[in-house]
Design a protein around this motif. Structure first.
Motif, PDB file in Angstrom:
ATOM      1  N   PHE A  11     -19.107 -43.863  -1.921  1.00 46.04           N
ATOM      2  CA  PHE A  11     -19.689 -42.848  -1.032  1.00 46.04           C
ATOM      3  C   PHE A  11     -18.606 -41.926  -0.489  1.00 46.04           C
ATOM      4  CE2 PHE A  11     -21.007 -41.229   3.067  1.00 46.04           C
ATOM      5  CZ  PHE A  11     -22.296 -40.816   2.850  1.00 46.04           C
ATOM      6  N   MET A  44     -16.985 -33.863  -3.542  1.00 52.53           N
ATOM      7  CA  MET A  44     -18.002 -32.831  -3.362  1.00 52.53           C
ATOM      8  C   MET A  44     -17.404 -31.616  -2.647  1.00 52.53           C
ATOM      9  SD  MET A  44     -21.739 -33.077  -1.485  1.00 52.53           S
ATOM     10  CE  MET A  44     -21.076 -33.489   0.124  1.00 52.53           C
ATOM     11  N   SER A  45     -16.600 -31.877  -1.624  1.00 53.42           N
ATOM     12  CA  SER A  45     -15.963 -30.797  -0.868  1.00 53.42           C
ATOM     13  C   SER A  45     -14.839 -30.137  -1.666  1.00 53.42           C
ATOM     14  CB  SER A  45     -15.428 -31.343   0.457  1.00 53.42           C
ATOM     15  OG  SER A  45     -14.785 -30.329   1.199  1.00 53.42           O
ATOM     16  N   THR A  84     -16.689 -39.814  -3.510  1.00 54.98           N
ATOM     17  CA  THR A  84     -17.483 -38.727  -4.088  1.00 54.98           C
ATOM     18  C   THR A  84     -17.863 -37.688  -3.037  1.00 54.98           C
ATOM     19  OG1 THR A  84     -19.538 -40.031  -3.854  1.00 54.98           O
ATOM     20  CG2 THR A  84     -18.346 -40.188  -5.946  1.00 54.98           C
ATOM     21  N   LEU A  85     -17.958 -38.100  -1.784  1.00 53.04           N
ATOM     22  CA  LEU A  85     -18.181 -37.124  -0.712  1.00 53.04           C
ATOM     23  C   LEU A  85     -16.980 -36.193  -0.605  1.00 53.04           C
ATOM     24  CD1 LEU A  85     -20.047 -36.224   1.633  1.00 53.04           C
ATOM     25  CD2 LEU A  85     -18.776 -37.807   3.102  1.00 53.04           C
ATOM     26  N   LEU A  93     -21.933 -38.423  -5.081  1.00 55.05           N
ATOM     27  CA  LEU A  93     -22.435 -37.290  -4.308  1.00 55.05           C
ATOM     28  C   LEU A  93     -21.794 -35.969  -4.732  1.00 55.05           C
ATOM     29  CD1 LEU A  93     -22.342 -38.890  -0.732  1.00 55.05           C
ATOM     30  CD2 LEU A  93     -24.278 -38.755  -2.302  1.00 55.05           C
ATOM     31  N   SER A  94     -20.893 -36.017  -5.700  1.00 52.39           N
ATOM     32  CA  SER A  94     -20.124 -34.825  -6.054  1.00 52.39           C
ATOM     33  C   SER A  94     -20.697 -34.042  -7.222  1.00 52.39           C
ATOM     34  CB  SER A  94     -18.680 -35.221  -6.379  1.00 52.39           C
ATOM     35  OG  SER A  94     -18.619 -35.981  -7.576  1.00 52.39           O
TER      36      SER A  94
END
Length: 316
Positions: free
Chosen positions: A125, A132-133, A128-129, A71-72
């Motif tokens: 999940f 992402m931040s 990578t979350l 997700l990043s």
């Protein structure tokens, strides 16, 4: 019995080639609804617009085949773009230095994701979350929240130039696609990626170093996010910490639409390319038909759900 046999043949054909048929039907429908859609200039424009998402989607194919997720990539794209453009001002540093920095930043983010997922056994999940931040935050801090402008002409040529009449981003995308096909189909690494996605425990028992393969899978994803960041920033002639928002969803959508299973072990680069082209053609066609961007989001979401349902049906 013959009817059942014919039905099975049709089902098998649809499972293998349905995505290609859907792409041709989409192109045909848009051409009928808006004939200028098929003009060579617009086709080139679609390919150029698809290139960035396609580059990300190739890397995402590797990740999802291992039954992972990243997700990043949108944030890593932005961080790589900011890092590369900060060294791409006219007359300051060689072009190769800015490109290497952008790639290294992407690789470093991917390596960190891979280590936490493969060695620390954290859920992809969650890891990578968090990335992402973090990556988005670092990009904002590094650039003070402002776009980096005044880039050299040589850097801007990467995203806006042509080679033999073909946009440079399209050439870069094609090279990455061919490389991805070769790695997945014809190398030991590619076979191990499929093995891990099919059954990671069985792959480990059979002697595959699953930790190393997973780390390198995420490094590849990070590197391609870096490439996408360089291409996008050179195309818009600035490196913004806000760029790439939502790109992870478009990349995942292209991969899933292209037939790669979210459960792992199944997928292909060729399917991903068609999935990315469907996304690009749909965006371009709906824009030309003056369809509201709000409804475009609804259509994208519906297509993703349909693709996941078909994936689940094919596994039952």
């Amino acid at each position: 019995m013959s009817e059942i046999s014919n039905w099975k043949k049709a089902d098998t054909f649809f499972s293998k080639y349905g995505i290609y048929c859907a792409f041709l039907i989409l192109v045909g429908a848009l051409t009928i609804a808006f004939p200028p859609f098929i003009k060579p200039s617009n086709i080139v424009n679609v390919l150029r617009q698809t290139a960035v998402n396609g580059i990300l989607a190739v890397g995402m194919t590797f990740v999802i085949i291992t039954a992972g997720i990243d997700l990043s990539v949108g944030s890593v794209l932005a961080l790589s773009a900011v890092a590369a453009t900060s060294l791409a001002h006219p007359g300051e540093y060689p072009l190769i230095l800015s490109l290497l920095i952008g790639l290294l930043v992407g690789c470093a983010c991917g390596a960190l994701n891979g280590v936490l997922i493969a060695k620390k056994r954290l859920a992809p999940f969650i890891v990578t979350l968090a990335m992402m931040s973090v990556a988005r935050g670092v990009a904002l801090v590094y650039s003070s929240g402002r776009p980096i402008i005044n880039l050299s002409d040589s850097y801007n040529q990467i995203g806006g130039g042509y080679l033999a009449g073909i946009p440079v981003p399209v050439i870069i995308f094609l090279v990455i696609v061919l490389s991805g096909v070769f790695v997945l189909r014809y190398t030991r690494f590619g076979r191990y990626v499929y093995a891990i996605g099919g059954n990671e425990l069985a792959a480990r028992v059979s002697g595959i170093n699953t930790t190393r393969i997973l780390i390198w899978t995420y490094v590849i994803m990070g590197a391609l996010a870096g490439v996408a960041g360089i291409v996008l920033s050179s195309r818009v002639m600035s490196g913004s910490p806000a760029m790439g928002e939502g790109y992870e969803l478009d990349a995942i959508a292209a991969v899933v639409i292209g037939g790669t299973s979210l459960f792992g072990g199944v997928g292909s680069i060729s399917g991903t390319v068609v999935g990315a082209l469907i996304m690009g053609v749909m965006d371009n066609g709906l824009d030309m038909l003056n369809v509201s961007s709000y409804w475009q989001q609804v259509v994208k979401g519906a297509i993703i759900v349909l693709a996941v349902l078909l994936d689940k049906r094919s596994r039952n």
